[in-house]
Design a protein around this motif. Structure first.
Motif, PDB file in Angstrom:
ATOM      1  N   PRO A  70      13.611  -8.181  37.298  1.00  0.00           N
ATOM      2  CA  PRO A  70      12.674  -9.300  37.102  1.00  0.00           C
ATOM      3  C   PRO A  70      12.171  -9.326  35.663  1.00  0.00           C
ATOM      4  CG  PRO A  70      12.196  -8.141  39.139  1.00  0.00           C
ATOM      5  CD  PRO A  70      13.215  -7.300  38.413  1.00  0.00           C
ATOM      6  N   ILE A  71      12.260 -10.505  35.048  1.00  0.00           N
ATOM      7  CA  ILE A  71      11.873 -10.666  33.642  1.00  0.00           C
ATOM      8  C   ILE A  71      10.977 -11.888  33.517  1.00  0.00           C
ATOM      9  CG2 ILE A  71      12.685 -11.073  31.272  1.00  0.00           C
ATOM     10  CD1 ILE A  71      15.395  -9.853  32.154  1.00  0.00           C
ATOM     11  N   ASN A  72       9.935 -11.761  32.742  1.00  0.00           N
ATOM     12  CA  ASN A  72       9.087 -12.900  32.415  1.00  0.00           C
ATOM     13  C   ASN A  72       8.813 -12.832  30.920  1.00  0.00           C
ATOM     14  OD1 ASN A  72       7.353 -15.050  32.369  1.00  0.00           O
ATOM     15  ND2 ASN A  72       5.648 -13.999  33.379  1.00  0.00           N
ATOM     16  N   SER A  73       9.626 -13.539  30.145  1.00  0.00           N
ATOM     17  CA  SER A  73       9.529 -13.409  28.692  1.00  0.00           C
ATOM     18  C   SER A  73       9.646 -14.768  28.015  1.00  0.00           C
ATOM     19  CB  SER A  73      10.630 -12.481  28.167  1.00  0.00           C
ATOM     20  OG  SER A  73      11.898 -13.117  28.239  1.00  0.00           O
ATOM     21  N   LEU A  74       9.314 -14.766  26.737  1.00  0.00           N
ATOM     22  CA  LEU A  74       9.417 -15.979  25.927  1.00  0.00           C
ATOM     23  C   LEU A  74      10.858 -16.472  25.868  1.00  0.00           C
ATOM     24  CD1 LEU A  74       8.104 -18.024  24.004  1.00  0.00           C
ATOM     25  CD2 LEU A  74       8.484 -16.389  22.131  1.00  0.00           C
ATOM     26  N   ALA A  75      11.826 -15.544  25.933  1.00  0.00           N
ATOM     27  CA  ALA A  75      13.243 -15.926  25.863  1.00  0.00           C
ATOM     28  C   ALA A  75      13.629 -16.869  26.998  1.00  0.00           C
ATOM     29  CB  ALA A  75      14.112 -14.671  25.897  1.00  0.00           C
ATOM     30  N   ILE A  76      13.010 -16.692  28.163  1.00  0.00           N
ATOM     31  CA  ILE A  76      13.301 -17.587  29.293  1.00  0.00           C
ATOM     32  C   ILE A  76      12.770 -18.987  29.010  1.00  0.00           C
ATOM     33  CG2 ILE A  76      12.794 -18.035  31.725  1.00  0.00           C
ATOM     34  CD1 ILE A  76      12.870 -15.022  32.182  1.00  0.00           C
ATOM     35  N   LYS A  77      11.578 -19.077  28.465  1.00  0.00           N
ATOM     36  CA  LYS A  77      11.011 -20.387  28.114  1.00  0.00           C
ATOM     37  C   LYS A  77      11.869 -21.081  27.063  1.00  0.00           C
ATOM     38  CE  LYS A  77       6.170 -19.358  29.253  1.00  0.00           C
ATOM     39  NZ  LYS A  77       6.430 -18.083  29.937  1.00  0.00           N
ATOM     40  N   GLU A  78      12.421 -20.308  26.149  1.00  0.00           N
ATOM     41  CA  GLU A  78      13.294 -20.881  25.117  1.00  0.00           C
ATOM     42  C   GLU A  78      14.579 -21.418  25.730  1.00  0.00           C
ATOM     43  OE1 GLU A  78      13.738 -17.617  22.447  1.00  0.00           O
ATOM     44  OE2 GLU A  78      11.842 -17.998  21.382  1.00  0.00           O
ATOM     45  N   LEU A  79      15.122 -20.707  26.725  1.00  0.00           N
ATOM     46  CA  LEU A  79      16.322 -21.190  27.423  1.00  0.00           C
ATOM     47  C   LEU A  79      16.024 -22.482  28.181  1.00  0.00           C
ATOM     48  CD1 LEU A  79      18.143 -18.094  29.005  1.00  0.00           C
ATOM     49  CD2 LEU A  79      19.019 -19.647  27.261  1.00  0.00           C
ATOM     50  N   GLN A  80      14.874 -22.542  28.820  1.00  0.00           N
ATOM     51  CA  GLN A  80      14.495 -23.752  29.547  1.00  0.00           C
ATOM     52  C   GLN A  80      14.407 -24.947  28.603  1.00  0.00           C
ATOM     53  OE1 GLN A  80      10.927 -22.121  31.319  1.00  0.00           O
ATOM     54  NE2 GLN A  80      11.848 -22.096  33.353  1.00  0.00           N
ATOM     55  N   ALA A  81      13.850 -24.715  27.439  1.00  0.00           N
ATOM     56  CA  ALA A  81      13.748 -25.793  26.445  1.00  0.00           C
ATOM     57  C   ALA A  81      15.139 -26.191  25.949  1.00  0.00           C
ATOM     58  CB  ALA A  81      12.867 -25.348  25.286  1.00  0.00           C
ATOM     59  N   GLN A  82      16.001 -25.177  25.741  1.00  0.00           N
ATOM     60  CA  GLN A  82      17.357 -25.430  25.241  1.00  0.00           C
ATOM     61  C   GLN A  82      18.151 -26.323  26.194  1.00  0.00           C
ATOM     62  OE1 GLN A  82      19.577 -21.842  24.334  1.00  0.00           O
ATOM     63  NE2 GLN A  82      21.549 -22.904  24.458  1.00  0.00           N
ATOM     64  N   TYR A  83      17.960 -26.126  27.491  1.00  0.00           N
ATOM     65  CA  TYR A  83      18.719 -26.885  28.486  1.00  0.00           C
ATOM     66  C   TYR A  83      17.909 -28.025  29.110  1.00  0.00           C
ATOM     67  CZ  TYR A  83      22.364 -23.377  28.060  1.00  0.00           C
ATOM     68  OH  TYR A  83      23.350 -22.560  27.563  1.00  0.00           O
ATOM     69  N   ASN A  84      16.780 -28.360  28.469  1.00  0.00           N
ATOM     70  CA  ASN A  84      15.966 -29.495  28.896  1.00  0.00           C
ATOM     71  C   ASN A  84      15.518 -29.367  30.350  1.00  0.00           C
ATOM     72  OD1 ASN A  84      14.637 -31.934  28.395  1.00  0.00           O
ATOM     73  ND2 ASN A  84      16.363 -33.154  29.178  1.00  0.00           N
ATOM     74  N   ILE A  85      15.076 -28.163  30.698  1.00  0.00           N
ATOM     75  CA  ILE A  85      14.561 -27.903  32.045  1.00  0.00           C
ATOM     76  C   ILE A  85      13.042 -27.932  31.983  1.00  0.00           C
ATOM     77  CG2 ILE A  85      14.388 -26.176  33.885  1.00  0.00           C
ATOM     78  CD1 ILE A  85      17.198 -25.214  33.034  1.00  0.00           C
ATOM     79  N   GLY A  86      12.447 -28.823  32.769  1.00  0.00           N
ATOM     80  CA  GLY A  86      11.004 -28.997  32.739  1.00  0.00           C
ATOM     81  C   GLY A  86      10.273 -27.958  33.574  1.00  0.00           C
TER      82      GLY A  86
END
Length: 402
Positions: free
Chosen positions: A189-205
């Motif tokens: 389980p990971i909760n990091s800024l890198a996940i938020k960056e991936l969501q932004a990269q793939y336009n996931i709201g």
């Protein structure tokens, strides 16, 4: 040979960086973990690869040779050179052609040959349902069983493979079932800024539901059934994004299918991603899927690395009720097993989990626990060493290790 003695192990297969292939991941992780246990592990790699803790022997990549024959000859010479230098106690391979060479080498160097089988040529051939006689597959099916009969031990990744080998006349006492695993140090389980960056990269709201599939785009993975299930899911959860991570021969066909169904806005095909990034993608998801089809899978059973990696990340799983998966999910209460090739049942299971956040959380916790305790690569390596020790000590039957 005493159980605490350091072994010399030669993994004959060429090891590459894990890039989404289950076979590459298995070889990479097994070599690393055998080495971590204090054994001398010799591996063949290409020039850009170094396997931590092992004795690495490099060779030029295939594309640097003008002729395929020259590559094969050079590879053969490299294998023989490493064998002569390393004097291994154990020769280990997943490759039938290398195992044929191993039969010769084990006589010369007095080593033990261990063959690992993740599938069977004869079963793959049947699942392809070719309308003509495939001489190549017939030959390889015969050679596979010939080598299996001559090997000192066989490691099968599923009970189904073991059962088929026994049907074909292989001594059951030398077949051990050791499932695949997951690297629980990076798949967690990971909760990091890198996940938020991936969501932004793939336009996931922020309010989007995410359903993920990770793996090669192969026919037997059944991704088309996930696509067929999508319209029913989108009727109830229109803000769902389906994240398809990986590459493969039917990727373009799957993209075309999504386009014809008019649901392209809800599907994201990432292509192949680096091994170390896959845990980030999985952690982005609300749930993970593995909609395997019956052909090839039902008789042999499965030990899919993707399932263990999903569970290790603490995510609930919806997967086909195939031997090796269904019981795992039911016994651990870590997901829902559905009838293979049934998009309605698949959709209903996904909808059930999307509706119930607490159920997803509990199943995720259960899955993480079962993988850490039973399906880590460390656990796989320990079971593999038990096999090596017993054939070197000539203790006979080790089927109880199953």
């Amino acid at each position: 040979m005493e159980s605490e003695e350091r072994m010399k192990i030669y993994i004959m297969d060429t090891i590459e960086l894990p890039k989404g292939s289950g076979g590459a991941t298995h070889k990479w992780e097994l070599a690393r973990n055998l080495s971590k246990m204090g054994h001398e592990v010799h591996v063949m790699t290409y020039e850009d690869t170094k396997v931590e803790g092992t004795v690495t022997h490099t060779m030029k990549a295939r594309e640097k040779y003008r002729f395929d024959f020259l590559f094969k000859l050079t590879h053969l010479v490299s294998i023989l050179r490493v064998i002569m230098v390393s004097n291994p106690d154990i020769i280990y391979t997943r490759n039938v052609s290398f195992a044929l060479l191993g039969l010769l080498i084990k006589r010369i160097k007095n080593a033990k040959l261990v063959l690992e089988l993740n599938g069977l040529f004869s079963e793959d051939w049947k699942s392809e349902k070719k309308s003509y006689v495939d001489i190549k597959n017939i030959v390889w099916s015969y050679l596979e069983i010939f080598v299996a009969k001559k090997a000192d031990a066989i490691i099968a990744v599923s009970p189904g493979i073991k059962d088929i080998l026994i049907e074909k006349g292989i001594d059951k006492d030398k077949i051990i079932v050791i499932p695949n695993g997951a690297n629980t140090d990076i798949f967690k389980p990971i909760n990091s800024l890198a996940i938020k960056e991936l969501q932004a990269q793939y336009n996931i709201g922020k309010g989007d539901n995410i359903v993920i599939f990770v793996g090669n785009m192969m026919r037997w993975h059944g991704v088309e059934y996930l696509i067929k299930s999508a319209p029913s899911i989108l009727k109830i959860f229109p803000n769902t994004k389906f994240l398809i991570v990986g590459n493969g021969p039917i990727k373009d066909e799957l993209i075309s299918m999504v386009e014809k169904m008019g649901i392209s806005a809800n599907f994201i095909f990432t292509g192949r991603v680096p091994y170390e990034q896959i845990p980030l993608f999985i952690n982005m998801a609300d749930l993970c899927v593995a909609p395997f089809i019956r052909a090839r899978n039902e008789r042999m059973g499965l030990s899919p690395i993707k399932i263990y990696e999903y569970l290790a990340c603490g995510k609930p799983v919806v997967a086909s009720d195939i031997k090796g998966i269904g019981d795992l999910l039911r016994n651990s209460n870590a997901g829902i097993a559905v009838t293979p090739e049934n998009p309605v049942e698949l959709a209903n299971a996904i909808i059930k989990l999307l509706k119930d956040e607490e159920l997803r959380r509990q199943m995720g916790e259960n899955g993480r626990k079962v993988v850490v305790n039973n399906y880590s690569w460390d656990h796989t390596a320990k079971k593999t060493i038990e096999v090596f020790e017993k054939i070197l000590n000539k203790k006979g039957d080790y089927s109880s290790a199953r």
